[in-house]
Design a protein around this motif. Sequence first.
Motif, PDB file in Angstrom:
ATOM      1  N   TYR A 173       0.851  -1.196   0.000  1.00  0.00           N
ATOM      2  CA  TYR A 173       0.000   0.000   0.000  1.00  0.00           C
ATOM      3  C   TYR A 173       0.884   1.243   0.000  1.00  0.00           C
ATOM      4  CZ  TYR A 173      -3.715   3.234   1.430  1.00  0.00           C
ATOM      5  OH  TYR A 173      -4.608   4.265   1.491  1.00  0.00           O
ATOM      6  N   LYS A 174       0.939   1.936  -1.131  1.00  0.00           N
ATOM      7  CA  LYS A 174       1.822   3.098  -1.269  1.00  0.00           C
ATOM      8  C   LYS A 174       1.037   4.414  -1.314  1.00  0.00           C
ATOM      9  CE  LYS A 174       5.061  -0.013  -2.050  1.00  0.00           C
ATOM     10  NZ  LYS A 174       6.036  -0.385  -1.005  1.00  0.00           N
ATOM     11  N   ASP A 175      -0.287   4.335  -1.137  1.00  0.00           N
ATOM     12  CA  ASP A 175      -1.113   5.524  -1.326  1.00  0.00           C
ATOM     13  C   ASP A 175      -1.006   6.515  -0.172  1.00  0.00           C
ATOM     14  OD1 ASP A 175      -1.818   3.877  -3.360  1.00  0.00           O
ATOM     15  OD2 ASP A 175      -3.986   4.011  -3.077  1.00  0.00           O
ATOM     16  N   ASN A 176      -0.541   6.071   0.975  1.00  0.00           N
ATOM     17  CA  ASN A 176      -0.468   6.947   2.133  1.00  0.00           C
ATOM     18  C   ASN A 176       0.875   6.746   2.832  1.00  0.00           C
ATOM     19  OD1 ASN A 176      -0.760   8.066   4.804  1.00  0.00           O
ATOM     20  ND2 ASN A 176      -2.986   8.085   4.472  1.00  0.00           N
ATOM     21  N   GLN A 177       1.776   7.714   2.665  1.00  0.00           N
ATOM     22  CA  GLN A 177       3.118   7.601   3.232  1.00  0.00           C
ATOM     23  C   GLN A 177       3.101   7.623   4.758  1.00  0.00           C
ATOM     24  OE1 GLN A 177       5.998   6.963   1.542  1.00  0.00           O
ATOM     25  NE2 GLN A 177       4.556   6.669  -0.162  1.00  0.00           N
ATOM     26  N   ASP A 178       2.120   8.313   5.334  1.00  0.00           N
ATOM     27  CA  ASP A 178       2.015   8.329   6.801  1.00  0.00           C
ATOM     28  C   ASP A 178       1.747   6.928   7.329  1.00  0.00           C
ATOM     29  OD1 ASP A 178       2.479  11.029   6.975  1.00  0.00           O
ATOM     30  OD2 ASP A 178       0.355  11.586   6.970  1.00  0.00           O
ATOM     31  N   SER A 179       0.876   6.197   6.643  1.00  0.00           N
ATOM     32  CA  SER A 179       0.583   4.825   7.057  1.00  0.00           C
ATOM     33  C   SER A 179       1.824   3.960   6.967  1.00  0.00           C
ATOM     34  CB  SER A 179      -0.531   4.234   6.180  1.00  0.00           C
ATOM     35  OG  SER A 179      -1.749   4.910   6.390  1.00  0.00           O
TER      36      SER A 179
END
Length: 265
Positions: A235-241
């Motif tokens: 999952y690369k859509d959210n760097q914070d995650s």
Amino acid sequence: MNTFYTRLALLFLITLTLASCRQPSKRGGSSEGYQSEAYRIVVTNIKSMSEKFWDKSAYLEIKDNQITKLRSESERTSATNLLETEYSKLLVRDAKDILNTGCPRKDSHKNLKSMMAELERYPDVPGLSDVKTLKAKHDEADRFIRNAVVRQANVTHNTSYDTSYETKKMKQASVYLSDPKIKCASLKRQLQNLKNSAAYSKRRLWHSQDVVNSYLQCIDPAASELNDAKYNLSYKDNQDSLRIWKAIMDEHYEELNKVEENENL
């Protein structure tokens, strides 16, 4: 003598004429002979119903409240036959129209479901086969859409994301879009969306969550286990995650190595 036979012939003709005049008029629901005013009103209402969009309440009103009040059994039978014939034809007409025009109304799918249930009572109505074919294709595409984005099975921290799944579903979506029997506008929008990688973002999120959860159950302190788990985060859509997940896994790795060090003392 001639006068006698002449009178006899005249009397015979008069008798035939009178007998003919006394023949009773035909009654009942047929188009020939006598029809009651109540019957004619029912027939008019049936024809009016058949010219409008499907409305089960209109059908039930005629069936339960109008036909039952006709005095003649033959008229009740005739009116019932006419009602069922027109109602079944109406169902086929409107169900087919919904499917062929792309299910345009807000309640199209709800109506279509109810209409198909009604049509189960009329297996021999002309045109039903075509409607069933269109509905089957519609439902097949709907099932595909509902099941296109599902969690990847049996994921551990060593399991990479299955990108071939997305490729396969994208191709299937294209096949459904090219099928001329599928005309539903809502289904087409969803199928078009499934041709894009972004549609599977939640699936990649689920995969990454499963990778993290699996690593947190890991008892092997080797750095390779941590590195593999981080590499498999899809999952690369959210760097914070990503940062949060990696920090959690780093903390677990450190805990494992503290335990290892303590055990070696």
